[in-house]
Design a protein around this motif. Sequence first.
Motif, short mmCIF file in Angstrom:
data_model
loop_
_atom_site.label_atom_id
_atom_site.label_comp_id
_atom_site.label_asym_id
_atom_site.label_seq_id
_atom_site.Cartn_x
_atom_site.Cartn_y
_atom_site.Cartn_z
N PHE A 93 -33.00 -45.30 52.93
CA PHE A 93 -32.31 -44.23 52.23
C PHE A 93 -30.82 -44.14 52.56
O PHE A 93 -29.99 -44.09 51.67
CB PHE A 93 -32.97 -42.88 52.50
CG PHE A 93 -34.40 -42.83 52.04
CD1 PHE A 93 -34.71 -42.71 50.69
CD2 PHE A 93 -35.45 -42.93 52.95
CE1 PHE A 93 -36.03 -42.68 50.26
CE2 PHE A 93 -36.77 -42.90 52.53
CZ PHE A 93 -37.06 -42.79 51.18
N VAL A 94 -30.49 -44.12 53.83
CA VAL A 94 -29.09 -43.91 54.22
C VAL A 94 -28.23 -45.10 53.83
O VAL A 94 -27.22 -44.94 53.13
CB VAL A 94 -28.98 -43.59 55.74
CG1 VAL A 94 -27.52 -43.39 56.13
CG2 VAL A 94 -29.80 -42.34 56.08
N VAL A 95 -28.63 -46.30 54.24
CA VAL A 95 -27.85 -47.51 53.91
C VAL A 95 -27.73 -47.66 52.39
O VAL A 95 -26.64 -47.91 51.87
CB VAL A 95 -28.48 -48.77 54.56
CG1 VAL A 95 -27.79 -50.03 54.07
CG2 VAL A 95 -28.40 -48.67 56.08
N ARG A 99 -24.23 -47.53 50.20
CA ARG A 99 -23.83 -48.64 49.31
C ARG A 99 -23.59 -48.14 47.89
O ARG A 99 -22.61 -48.52 47.26
CB ARG A 99 -24.91 -49.71 49.30
CG ARG A 99 -24.91 -50.56 50.54
CD ARG A 99 -25.58 -51.91 50.32
NE ARG A 99 -25.77 -52.56 51.61
CZ ARG A 99 -26.96 -52.76 52.17
NH1 ARG A 99 -28.06 -52.41 51.55
NH2 ARG A 99 -27.04 -53.34 53.35
N GLU A 100 -24.50 -47.31 47.40
CA GLU A 100 -24.38 -46.77 46.03
C GLU A 100 -23.14 -45.89 45.92
O GLU A 100 -22.40 -45.96 44.94
CB GLU A 100 -25.66 -45.99 45.68
CG GLU A 100 -25.75 -45.57 44.22
CD GLU A 100 -25.79 -46.72 43.22
OE1 GLU A 100 -25.48 -46.44 42.03
OE2 GLU A 100 -26.14 -47.87 43.57
N ALA A 101 -22.90 -45.09 46.94
CA ALA A 101 -21.72 -44.21 46.96
C ALA A 101 -20.44 -45.04 46.89
O ALA A 101 -19.52 -44.72 46.13
CB ALA A 101 -21.73 -43.33 48.21
N GLU A 109 -16.48 -38.37 52.90
CA GLU A 109 -16.32 -36.91 52.93
C GLU A 109 -17.07 -36.27 51.75
O GLU A 109 -17.77 -35.27 51.92
CB GLU A 109 -14.83 -36.51 52.86
CG GLU A 109 -14.01 -36.85 54.09
CD GLU A 109 -13.70 -38.35 54.24
OE1 GLU A 109 -13.68 -39.08 53.22
OE2 GLU A 109 -13.51 -38.79 55.39
N GLN A 110 -16.90 -36.85 50.56
CA GLN A 110 -17.59 -36.33 49.38
C GLN A 110 -19.11 -36.44 49.55
O GLN A 110 -19.85 -35.52 49.19
CB GLN A 110 -17.15 -37.08 48.12
CG GLN A 110 -15.73 -36.77 47.69
CD GLN A 110 -15.24 -37.72 46.60
OE1 GLN A 110 -15.56 -38.92 46.59
NE2 GLN A 110 -14.44 -37.21 45.68
N LEU A 111 -19.54 -37.55 50.12
CA LEU A 111 -20.96 -37.76 50.35
C LEU A 111 -21.49 -36.71 51.32
O LEU A 111 -22.54 -36.11 51.08
CB LEU A 111 -21.17 -39.17 50.92
CG LEU A 111 -22.59 -39.70 50.99
CD1 LEU A 111 -23.26 -39.66 49.61
CD2 LEU A 111 -22.59 -41.13 51.52
N SER A 112 -20.74 -36.47 52.36
CA SER A 112 -21.11 -35.46 53.36
C SER A 112 -21.22 -34.08 52.70
O SER A 112 -22.16 -33.33 52.95
CB SER A 112 -20.08 -35.44 54.48
OG SER A 112 -20.44 -34.49 55.45
N ASP A 119 -28.54 -29.44 51.10
CA ASP A 119 -29.23 -28.73 52.16
C ASP A 119 -29.41 -27.25 51.79
O ASP A 119 -30.40 -26.63 52.14
CB ASP A 119 -28.40 -28.84 53.46
CG ASP A 119 -29.25 -28.63 54.69
OD1 ASP A 119 -30.46 -28.93 54.63
OD2 ASP A 119 -28.71 -28.13 55.69
N ALA A 120 -28.45 -26.71 51.06
CA ALA A 120 -28.50 -25.29 50.66
C ALA A 120 -29.62 -25.03 49.64
O ALA A 120 -30.09 -23.91 49.50
CB ALA A 120 -27.15 -24.87 50.07
N HIS A 121 -30.04 -26.08 48.90
CA HIS A 121 -31.08 -25.92 47.88
C HIS A 121 -32.48 -25.86 48.46
O HIS A 121 -33.39 -25.39 47.80
CB HIS A 121 -31.01 -27.06 46.85
CG HIS A 121 -29.79 -26.99 45.99
ND1 HIS A 121 -29.58 -25.96 45.11
CD2 HIS A 121 -28.71 -27.80 45.88
CE1 HIS A 121 -28.42 -26.15 44.50
NE2 HIS A 121 -27.86 -27.25 44.95
N SER A 122 -32.65 -26.39 49.69
CA SER A 122 -34.03 -26.45 50.23
C SER A 122 -34.52 -25.10 50.72
O SER A 122 -33.80 -24.17 50.90
CB SER A 122 -34.10 -27.49 51.35
OG SER A 122 -33.13 -27.22 52.34
#
Length: 122
Positions: A93-95, A99-101, A109-112, A119-122
């Motif tokens: 998932f992370v790697v 790569r996709e990003a 930064e945008q990804l973060s 996280d706010a949606h869960s």
Amino acid sequence: MGMIDDSRPIFVQIAEKIEDDIVEGRLPEESQVPSTNQFASFYQINPATAAKGVNLLVDQGILYKKRGIGMFVSTGARKELLEKRKHQFYEQFVVTMIREAEKLGITKEQLSEMIQKGDAHS
């Protein structure tokens, strides 16, 4: 039945189901694992297939056999499985996400920010 999916070998899925039960605390360390015949009847599969899944985990040291009694969860199995799963999570998932990003021109930064927002949606 529900969980058996035809794309992967059944014995691998049985092993993963047992792993899930250990990781999620349904099968505590040193507790007895259902018998091969119990797995076979529950999932409507051949006992030999169920045994193959159980033996996969014996080979990895996750389960061990007590002669004449059955299979048990090894001490330290949960920690070992968590490490393995964290590594798989990172690889799968992370790697892949990073790569996709990069392909899409999304900065770290945008990804973060996206992760924080998710996280706010869960």
